[in-house]
Design an enzyme around this catalytic site. Structure first.
Site, PDB file in Angstrom:
ATOM      1  N   LYS A  57      53.338  59.218  32.189  1.00 40.23           N
ATOM      2  CA  LYS A  57      52.450  58.696  31.132  1.00 40.23           C
ATOM      3  C   LYS A  57      52.525  57.159  31.116  1.00 40.23           C
ATOM      4  O   LYS A  57      52.753  56.556  32.148  1.00 40.23           O
ATOM      5  CB  LYS A  57      52.807  59.308  29.779  1.00 40.23           C
ATOM      6  CG  LYS A  57      52.936  60.823  29.862  1.00 40.23           C
ATOM      7  CD  LYS A  57      52.962  61.490  28.523  1.00 40.23           C
ATOM      8  CE  LYS A  57      53.222  62.975  28.713  1.00 40.23           C
ATOM      9  NZ  LYS A  57      53.017  63.747  27.520  1.00 40.23           N
ATOM     10  N   GLU A 117      45.920  64.666  26.754  1.00 38.27           N
ATOM     11  CA  GLU A 117      45.903  63.345  26.104  1.00 38.27           C
ATOM     12  C   GLU A 117      44.635  62.579  26.483  1.00 38.27           C
ATOM     13  O   GLU A 117      44.092  61.822  25.680  1.00 38.27           O
ATOM     14  CB  GLU A 117      47.177  62.557  26.485  1.00 38.27           C
ATOM     15  CG  GLU A 117      48.392  63.115  25.755  1.00 38.27           C
ATOM     16  CD  GLU A 117      49.719  62.912  26.457  1.00 38.27           C
ATOM     17  OE1 GLU A 117      49.805  62.080  27.393  1.00 38.27           O
ATOM     18  OE2 GLU A 117      50.689  63.601  26.090  1.00 38.27           O
ATOM     19  N   GLY A 142      55.260  67.431  24.496  1.00 44.10           N
ATOM     20  CA  GLY A 142      55.983  66.369  23.801  1.00 44.10           C
ATOM     21  C   GLY A 142      56.517  66.780  22.431  1.00 44.10           C
ATOM     22  O   GLY A 142      56.940  65.943  21.655  1.00 44.10           O
TER      23      GLY A 142
HETATM   24  C1  PEP Z   1      52.752  66.480  29.941  1.00 44.79           C
HETATM   25  O1  PEP Z   1      52.465  65.422  29.412  1.00 44.79           O
HETATM   26  O2  PEP Z   1      52.068  66.894  30.881  1.00 44.79           O
HETATM   27  C2  PEP Z   1      53.897  67.206  29.411  1.00 44.79           C
HETATM   28  C3  PEP Z   1      54.048  68.463  29.765  1.00 44.79           C
HETATM   29  O3  PEP Z   1      54.746  66.540  28.558  1.00 44.79           O
HETATM   30  P1  PEP Z   1      56.166  67.049  27.987  1.00 44.79           P
HETATM   31  O4  PEP Z   1      56.942  67.612  29.148  1.00 44.79           O
HETATM   32  O5  PEP Z   1      56.802  65.815  27.415  1.00 44.79           O
HETATM   33  O6  PEP Z   1      55.882  68.080  26.975  1.00 44.79           O
END
Ligand code: PEP
Length: 252
Positions: free
Chosen positions: A11, A97, A173
């Site tokens: 990210k 996102e 997240g």
């Molecule tokens: C992602 O952003 O693709 C994701 C799975 O994030 P996290 O592992 O932090 O949940």
């Protein structure tokens, strides 16, 4: 046999020097792992340095998005050609996102997937429902719509070069992982959809990753499910030891 994939989505995190430090750690610890396809998706500013660092290693480079035009007056965008040029093999497309904060639609996701495939990039195509949609029993409707619109007009052969990531938005997240059974149910649904709408061959060979709060401690159970072929990892990919742990624990 589908080769497992563990992909790290960094990210909007890490400077160039922090990215280099992380990848140096991964290279040291993962040098002997050939059974898993290991991918890192850093921020755009770090792609070039990371690309140089992982040349001839077992770690591959991915981008976090891609635009569908090759070049031109599209301020702020990046093309598949440019990502290939810097050494990317993969591009995450349709991440929740991007859909939520940047208004990406199934239609624009479809254009990105087509453009990436044309240039020889492997899309990591993200689908998944929100908590509201799950609670309204709309999970499979949402995923079905994302699949049919996101993959609209693609040749079956092109789909052989695709990876799908099922990422329930409520698990991203948040520390809330889907149970292995919840994840398997939707992975199985996606694979059946592929049989019906593409072909047995595509359905059998295409890797479907789970994403949503994957950690060293839950990857093993997830990987034991029939239709889970790996993981797209956000938060836990930012730390060398936890990402290494996920890769190692993903092995049978
Ligand atoms: C992602 O952003 O693709 C994701 C799975 O994030 P996290 O592992 O932090 O949940």
């Amino acid at each position: 046999m589908r080769k497992p994939v563990i992909a790290g989505n960094w990210k909007m995190n890490k400077t160039i020097s922090e990215s280099i430090e992380l990848v140096n750690g991964l290279k040291r610890e993962l040098i002997d792992i050939q059974e898993v396809e290991i991918i890192v998706c850093p921020v755009y500013t770090a792609l070039s340095d990371i690309s140089d660092l992982i040349v001839d290693s077992n770690i591959f480079l991915g981008a976090q998005n891609v635009y569908w035009k090759t070049s031109g007056a599209f301020t702020g965008e990046i093309s598949p050609l440019m990502l290939k040029d810097v050494g990317c093999k993969y591009a995450i497309i349709g991440h929740s996102e991007r859909r939520k904060y940047f208004n990406e639609s199934d239609q624009s996701v479809n254009k990105r997937i087509k453009a990436a495939l044309r240039e020889g990039l492997t899309p990591i195509f993200c689908v998944g429902e929100t908590l509201e949609e799950r609670e309204a029993n709309k999970t499979t409707d949402v995923v079905k719509r994302q699949l049919s619109e996101g993959l609209e007009g693609l040749e079956k052969e092109a789909l052989l070069n695709l990876i799908i990531a099922y990422e329930p938005v409520w698990a991203i997240g948040t520390g809330k992982t889907a149970t292995p059974e919840q994840a398997q149910e939707i992975h199985g649904f996606i694979r059946s959809w592929l049989v019906e709408n593409c072909s047995e061959e595509v359905a059998e060979s295409l890797r479907i990753l789970y994403g949503g709060s994957v950690k060293e401690t839950n990857i093993k159970e997830l990987m034991q499910q029939n239709d889970i072929d790996g993981a797209l990892v956000g938060g836990a990919s930012l730390d060398s030891s936890s990402f290494v742990g996920i890769v190692k624990n993903s092995l049978g």
